[in-house]
Design a protein around this motif. Structure first.
Motif, PDB file in Angstrom:
ATOM      1  N   THR B  42       0.843  -1.202   0.000  1.00 15.97           N
ATOM      2  CA  THR B  42       0.000   0.000   0.000  1.00 15.97           C
ATOM      3  C   THR B  42       0.881   1.256   0.000  1.00 15.97           C
ATOM      4  OG1 THR B  42      -1.565  -1.265   1.299  1.00 15.97           O
ATOM      5  CG2 THR B  42      -1.962   1.098   1.172  1.00 15.97           C
ATOM      6  N   PHE B  43       1.949   1.215   0.802  1.00 14.46           N
ATOM      7  CA  PHE B  43       2.857   2.369   0.813  1.00 14.46           C
ATOM      8  C   PHE B  43       3.461   2.592  -0.581  1.00 14.46           C
ATOM      9  CE2 PHE B  43       3.787   0.983   5.425  1.00 14.46           C
ATOM     10  CZ  PHE B  43       2.749   1.754   5.917  1.00 14.46           C
ATOM     11  N   VAL B  44       3.768   1.485  -1.254  1.00 13.99           N
ATOM     12  CA  VAL B  44       4.333   1.597  -2.608  1.00 13.99           C
ATOM     13  C   VAL B  44       3.286   2.204  -3.543  1.00 13.99           C
ATOM     14  CG1 VAL B  44       5.262   0.316  -4.587  1.00 13.99           C
ATOM     15  CG2 VAL B  44       5.905  -0.356  -2.249  1.00 13.99           C
ATOM     16  N   ALA B  45       2.055   1.657  -3.476  1.00 15.12           N
ATOM     17  CA  ALA B  45       0.991   2.128  -4.370  1.00 15.12           C
ATOM     18  C   ALA B  45       0.662   3.593  -4.120  1.00 15.12           C
ATOM     19  CB  ALA B  45      -0.255   1.258  -4.186  1.00 15.12           C
ATOM     20  N   ASP B  46       0.758   4.018  -2.872  1.00 14.58           N
ATOM     21  CA  ASP B  46       0.446   5.408  -2.533  1.00 14.58           C
ATOM     22  C   ASP B  46       1.629   6.361  -2.732  1.00 14.58           C
ATOM     23  OD1 ASP B  46      -2.036   4.525  -1.898  1.00 14.58           O
ATOM     24  OD2 ASP B  46      -1.780   4.600   0.283  1.00 14.58           O
ATOM     25  N   GLY B  47       2.721   5.809  -3.211  1.00 15.59           N
ATOM     26  CA  GLY B  47       3.894   6.655  -3.473  1.00 15.59           C
ATOM     27  C   GLY B  47       4.584   7.147  -2.215  1.00 15.59           C
ATOM     28  N   GLU B  48       4.380   6.451  -1.096  1.00 13.72           N
ATOM     29  CA  GLU B  48       5.027   6.892   0.143  1.00 13.72           C
ATOM     30  C   GLU B  48       6.460   6.392   0.265  1.00 13.72           C
ATOM     31  OE1 GLU B  48       2.742   7.222   3.809  1.00 13.72           O
ATOM     32  OE2 GLU B  48       1.123   6.178   2.757  1.00 13.72           O
ATOM     33  N   VAL B  49       6.831   5.441  -0.594  1.00 12.53           N
ATOM     34  CA  VAL B  49       8.217   4.957  -0.640  1.00 12.53           C
ATOM     35  C   VAL B  49       8.669   4.921  -2.105  1.00 12.53           C
ATOM     36  CG1 VAL B  49       8.184   3.539   1.467  1.00 12.53           C
ATOM     37  CG2 VAL B  49       7.376   2.563  -0.691  1.00 12.53           C
ATOM     38  N   ASP B  50       9.966   4.827  -2.307  1.00 13.27           N
ATOM     39  CA  ASP B  50      10.499   4.774  -3.675  1.00 13.27           C
ATOM     40  C   ASP B  50      10.798   3.347  -4.103  1.00 13.27           C
ATOM     41  OD1 ASP B  50      10.731   7.643  -3.608  1.00 13.27           O
ATOM     42  OD2 ASP B  50      12.440   7.328  -2.267  1.00 13.27           O
ATOM     43  N   THR B  51      10.382   2.389  -3.286  1.00 14.58           N
ATOM     44  CA  THR B  51      10.772   0.990  -3.469  1.00 14.58           C
ATOM     45  C   THR B  51      10.196   0.380  -4.736  1.00 14.58           C
ATOM     46  OG1 THR B  51      10.708   0.821  -1.081  1.00 14.58           O
ATOM     47  CG2 THR B  51      10.764  -1.249  -2.305  1.00 14.58           C
ATOM     48  N   GLU B  52      11.009  -0.442  -5.389  1.00 11.33           N
ATOM     49  CA  GLU B  52      10.552  -1.295  -6.485  1.00 11.33           C
ATOM     50  C   GLU B  52      10.013  -2.561  -5.837  1.00 11.33           C
ATOM     51  OE1 GLU B  52      11.591  -0.728 -10.030  1.00 11.33           O
ATOM     52  OE2 GLU B  52      10.232  -2.391 -10.490  1.00 11.33           O
ATOM     53  N   LEU B  53       8.704  -2.794  -5.947  1.00  8.50           N
ATOM     54  CA  LEU B  53       8.094  -3.973  -5.318  1.00  8.50           C
ATOM     55  C   LEU B  53       7.989  -5.081  -6.361  1.00  8.50           C
ATOM     56  CD1 LEU B  53       6.619  -4.789  -2.558  1.00  8.50           C
ATOM     57  CD2 LEU B  53       4.538  -4.535  -3.891  1.00  8.50           C
ATOM     58  N   ILE B  54       8.576  -6.231  -6.046  1.00  4.95           N
ATOM     59  CA  ILE B  54       8.516  -7.353  -6.987  1.00  4.95           C
ATOM     60  C   ILE B  54       7.580  -8.396  -6.408  1.00  4.95           C
ATOM     61  CG2 ILE B  54       9.862  -9.025  -8.318  1.00  4.95           C
ATOM     62  CD1 ILE B  54      12.363  -7.464  -7.637  1.00  4.95           C
ATOM     63  N   THR B  55       6.467  -8.644  -7.103  1.00  5.81           N
ATOM     64  CA  THR B  55       5.562  -9.699  -6.634  1.00  5.81           C
ATOM     65  C   THR B  55       5.991 -10.986  -7.335  1.00  5.81           C
ATOM     66  OG1 THR B  55       3.983  -8.998  -8.306  1.00  5.81           O
ATOM     67  CG2 THR B  55       3.619  -8.201  -6.080  1.00  5.81           C
ATOM     68  N   VAL B  56       6.191 -12.012  -6.546  1.00 10.86           N
ATOM     69  CA  VAL B  56       6.761 -13.251  -7.071  1.00 10.86           C
ATOM     70  C   VAL B  56       5.788 -14.406  -6.862  1.00 10.86           C
ATOM     71  CG1 VAL B  56       9.177 -12.586  -6.822  1.00 10.86           C
ATOM     72  CG2 VAL B  56       7.947 -13.525  -4.861  1.00 10.86           C
ATOM     73  N   GLU B  57       6.165 -15.602  -7.332  1.00 10.86           N
ATOM     74  CA  GLU B  57       5.246 -16.730  -7.276  1.00 10.86           C
ATOM     75  C   GLU B  57       5.568 -17.706  -6.151  1.00 10.86           C
ATOM     76  OE1 GLU B  57       7.651 -16.272  -9.250  1.00 10.86           O
ATOM     77  OE2 GLU B  57       8.553 -18.129  -9.950  1.00 10.86           O
ATOM     78  N   SER B  58       6.603 -17.436  -5.360  1.00 10.11           N
ATOM     79  CA  SER B  58       6.913 -18.309  -4.229  1.00 10.11           C
ATOM     80  C   SER B  58       7.970 -17.627  -3.389  1.00 10.11           C
ATOM     81  CB  SER B  58       7.463 -19.652  -4.706  1.00 10.11           C
ATOM     82  OG  SER B  58       8.813 -19.497  -5.122  1.00 10.11           O
ATOM     83  N   GLU B  59       8.207 -18.173  -2.209  1.00  5.12           N
ATOM     84  CA  GLU B  59       9.262 -17.613  -1.361  1.00  5.12           C
ATOM     85  C   GLU B  59      10.643 -17.915  -1.910  1.00  5.12           C
ATOM     86  OE1 GLU B  59       6.659 -19.277  -0.215  1.00  5.12           O
ATOM     87  OE2 GLU B  59       5.687 -17.999   1.298  1.00  5.12           O
ATOM     88  N   HIS B  60      10.769 -19.038  -2.595  1.00  5.52           N
ATOM     89  CA  HIS B  60      12.054 -19.340  -3.224  1.00  5.52           C
ATOM     90  C   HIS B  60      12.395 -18.217  -4.206  1.00  5.52           C
ATOM     91  CE1 HIS B  60      15.040 -21.420  -5.739  1.00  5.52           C
ATOM     92  NE2 HIS B  60      15.221 -22.233  -4.721  1.00  5.52           N
ATOM     93  N   SER B  61      11.389 -17.801  -4.962  1.00  3.54           N
ATOM     94  CA  SER B  61      11.591 -16.705  -5.906  1.00  3.54           C
ATOM     95  C   SER B  61      11.772 -15.379  -5.186  1.00  3.54           C
ATOM     96  CB  SER B  61      10.396 -16.597  -6.853  1.00  3.54           C
ATOM     97  OG  SER B  61      10.216 -17.812  -7.521  1.00  3.54           O
ATOM     98  N   ALA B  62      11.063 -15.205  -4.051  1.00  8.09           N
ATOM     99  CA  ALA B  62      11.191 -13.948  -3.300  1.00  8.09           C
ATOM    100  C   ALA B  62      12.641 -13.765  -2.880  1.00  8.09           C
ATOM    101  CB  ALA B  62      10.283 -13.957  -2.072  1.00  8.09           C
ATOM    102  N   MET B  63      13.241 -14.815  -2.325  1.00  7.79           N
ATOM    103  CA  MET B  63      14.631 -14.690  -1.878  1.00  7.79           C
ATOM    104  C   MET B  63      15.568 -14.585  -3.078  1.00  7.79           C
ATOM    105  SD  MET B  63      16.772 -14.117   0.429  1.00  7.79           S
ATOM    106  CE  MET B  63      15.532 -13.935   1.688  1.00  7.79           C
ATOM    107  N   SER B  64      15.233 -15.276  -4.171  1.00 12.59           N
ATOM    108  CA  SER B  64      16.061 -15.159  -5.376  1.00 12.59           C
ATOM    109  C   SER B  64      16.055 -13.728  -5.887  1.00 12.59           C
ATOM    110  CB  SER B  64      15.544 -16.095  -6.477  1.00 12.59           C
ATOM    111  OG  SER B  64      15.539 -17.425  -6.024  1.00 12.59           O
ATOM    112  N   ALA B  65      14.874 -13.110  -5.887  1.00 14.30           N
ATOM    113  CA  ALA B  65      14.764 -11.718  -6.343  1.00 14.30           C
ATOM    114  C   ALA B  65      15.576 -10.803  -5.429  1.00 14.30           C
ATOM    115  CB  ALA B  65      13.297 -11.284  -6.373  1.00 14.30           C
ATOM    116  N   CYS B  66      15.506 -11.074  -4.136  1.00 14.03           N
ATOM    117  CA  CYS B  66      16.275 -10.262  -3.176  1.00 14.03           C
ATOM    118  C   CYS B  66      17.771 -10.396  -3.438  1.00 14.03           C
ATOM    119  CB  CYS B  66      15.976 -10.702  -1.739  1.00 14.03           C
ATOM    120  SG  CYS B  66      14.347 -10.206  -1.169  1.00 14.03           S
TER     121      CYS B  66
END
Ligand code: SF4
Ligand code: SF4
Lengths: 95, 392
Positions: B42-66
């Motif tokens: 929500t903070f990302v959508a509202d422009g309150e942060v500059d973060t690039e949010l990556i929505t992934v398909e699993s936690e394995h991918s979440a950590m890989s993206a990180c």
């Protein structure tokens, strides 16, 4: 060999272009052999080789760099050759 | 000074992340962590942060993206729980092995089977050898404070390691408590700018991450990781001192509670320490010398300091909210090892409690202390490892 205090953090290789120092040619089981008579100088082999083991000078193909060629055979597979005759054939090492 | 607010643990952590304003966050939902990344999205959508949010398909991918984003040179965060952490396993070791200071809140939850969504420490305790720093938090305030400090600890040039910040699922993540938030600009200044050592995105200085390292060099890289861990204690204390200046709240490697003259010492992590402190008080009122040690930094474990702090106790009881079937609980094993640094030989007991979110009630704390009083009197330990609050 270097001790743990003298190597870069996290297994990172901080300099580029050092694959040339590793003679991967010793891994080869099959050797690509170039047949210039069938070569049309398309340079597919040069583009596809994962190891930069096809020497090219002034836009012209020269012989293989056998110090680094691993013998994967990709170049031979991609080579169109001339009139159905491949310009690269794979030969078993030691034969 | 900051604002007093009523927040859940998840809201507090999401707010810390907003104030940190990381470059990249990977998001994948899992109970009871979901609310953290949902709020952050929500903070990302509202422009309150500059973060690039990556929505992934699993936690394995979440950590890989990180890992990719951190190797790129970014300040990177994600959050997880339970099976999600378990699915990340392979990538956890890669994040620490590549020395990428990713910060990850872990909302502690039991592991399947049987499936259970409630709080215990099986998830993060299983990951204690993955090369990540682990900080544990008793309540929402500590979770918030630890997340902010984790950024500075992990990114410290002497450390450069990823950090998990653990808090109890539901008990803390979903309970509202009164806590204090720091002003945004104070947090921003505290965490400062991150400068990666070998950013992949610095195309003028190309580097290789993740090459093959054979028996000739692998051990040297692992030895380096241990060295980085050895620097963590000092950095944790240094960061805590700086944090105290901006917040007025002081942190150490662990919390000692009425421990100085204690003959009986209880070691317990996270939210149950709060309950235990109340019971310690009631025993102190009756003239029984009981104290408590609550580990904050679990990896690296401060063996010498813990042994010193427990130095005078004749009986030490360690309560674990995770089990090692066929072995002692994970905290017990560390505390027992700690005494090898000073040769102290207290009588030791281990209790497993609160698995799968089973409530830890004052009567369970009393039962443990009562048993320790008996051991102090008789000098004999009948059952070394036992379970609290389990039906026969
Ligand atoms: S065999 Fe493989 S490595 Fe050798 S030149 Fe051909 S493509 Fe390159
Ligand atoms: S791919 Fe074959 S034909 Fe083309 S340059 Fe290489 S050897 Fe010659």
């Amino acid at each position: 060999m270097k001790g743990w205090r003298d190597i870069p953090m996290g297994g990172v290789i901080p300099d580029a272009g050092n694959a040339v120092q590793y003679n991967t040619g010793s891994w080869r089981a099959f050797r690509p052999v170039w047949k210039p008579e069938n070569c049309i100088q398309c340079l597919f082999c040069w583009i596809y080789c994962p190891d930069g083991a096809v020497n090219v000078k002034d836009g012209k193909r020269e012989d293989f760099d056998y110090l680094h060629c691993k013998g994967c055979g990709i170049c031979a597979n991609e080579c169109p050759g001339k009139k159905g005759q491949k310009a690269i054939v794979m030969v078993e090492e030691g034969k | 000074m900051g604002k007093k607010l009523a927040l859940t643990g998840n809201q507090a952590v999401a707010t810390a992340m907003k104030q940190i304003n990381p470059d990249v966050c990977a998001a994948y939902p899992i109970t009871p962590q979901t609310e953290i990344m949902q709020r952050f999205a929500t903070f990302v959508a509202d422009g309150e942060v500059d973060t690039e949010l990556i929505t992934v398909e699993s936690e394995h991918s979440a950590m890989s993206a990180c890992i990719g984003a951190a190797a790129g040179g970014g300040r990177v965060m994600t959050a997880t729980s339970s099976q999600g952490l378990a699915l990340m396993w392979e990538m956890l070791y890669i994040a620490s092995g590549m020395r990428l200071p990713i910060v990850m809140p872990v909302v502690n939850r039991a592991l399947s089977a049987p499936i259970n969504i409630h709080g215990d420490h099986s998830d993060s305790m299983g990951a204690r050898d993955s090369g990540w720093i682990q900080l544990y938090s008793e309540n929402a305030q500590e979770a918030y404070d630890n997340v902010i400090q984790a950024v500075k600890i992990g990114e410290h040039p002497d450390v450069r390691l990823p950090v998990m910040v653990c808090m109890d699922g539901f008990i803390i993540s979903h309970s509202i408590e009164s806590m204090e938030l720091l002003p945004d600009d104070v947090v921003k200044e505290f965490v400062g700018e991150y400068r990666a050592t070998y950013p992949l995105l610095d195309v003028d200085h190309p580097v290789t991450y993740g090459p093959l390292v054979l028996p000739d060099y692998y051990m040297e890289f692992k030895r380096q990781q241990h060295e980085a861990m050895l620097h963590v204690k000092d950095v944790v204390l240094e960061v805590a001192k700086e944090f105290e200046r901006i917040s007025g709240r002081s942190y150490g490697l662990f919390e000692s509670y009425r421990l100085d003259d204690a003959e009986i010492a209880v070691v317990i992590l996270n939210s149950a320490a709060g309950t235990m402190k109340d019971v310690v008080d009631s025993y102190r009122d009756r003239g029984i010398k009981v104290g408590l040690l609550k580990p904050r930094l679990f990896r690296p474990f401060p063996y010498r300091e813990v042994a010193e702090a427990l130095g005078n106790a004749k009986v030490v009881g360690v309560l674990d909210r995770a089990d090692s079937f066929g072995g002692f609980g994970p905290t017990y094993m560390e505390v027992a090892s700690a005494f090898t640094t000073n040769g102290a030989r207290p009588l030791m007991l281990n209790w497993i409690y609160g698995l799968g979110g089973r409530d830890f009630m004052p009567e369970h704390a009393e039962q443990a202390i009562q048993q320790m009083v008996k051991v102090l009197e008789t000098g004999e330990v009948e059952v070394q490892k036992d379970y609290l609050g389990v039906r026969e």
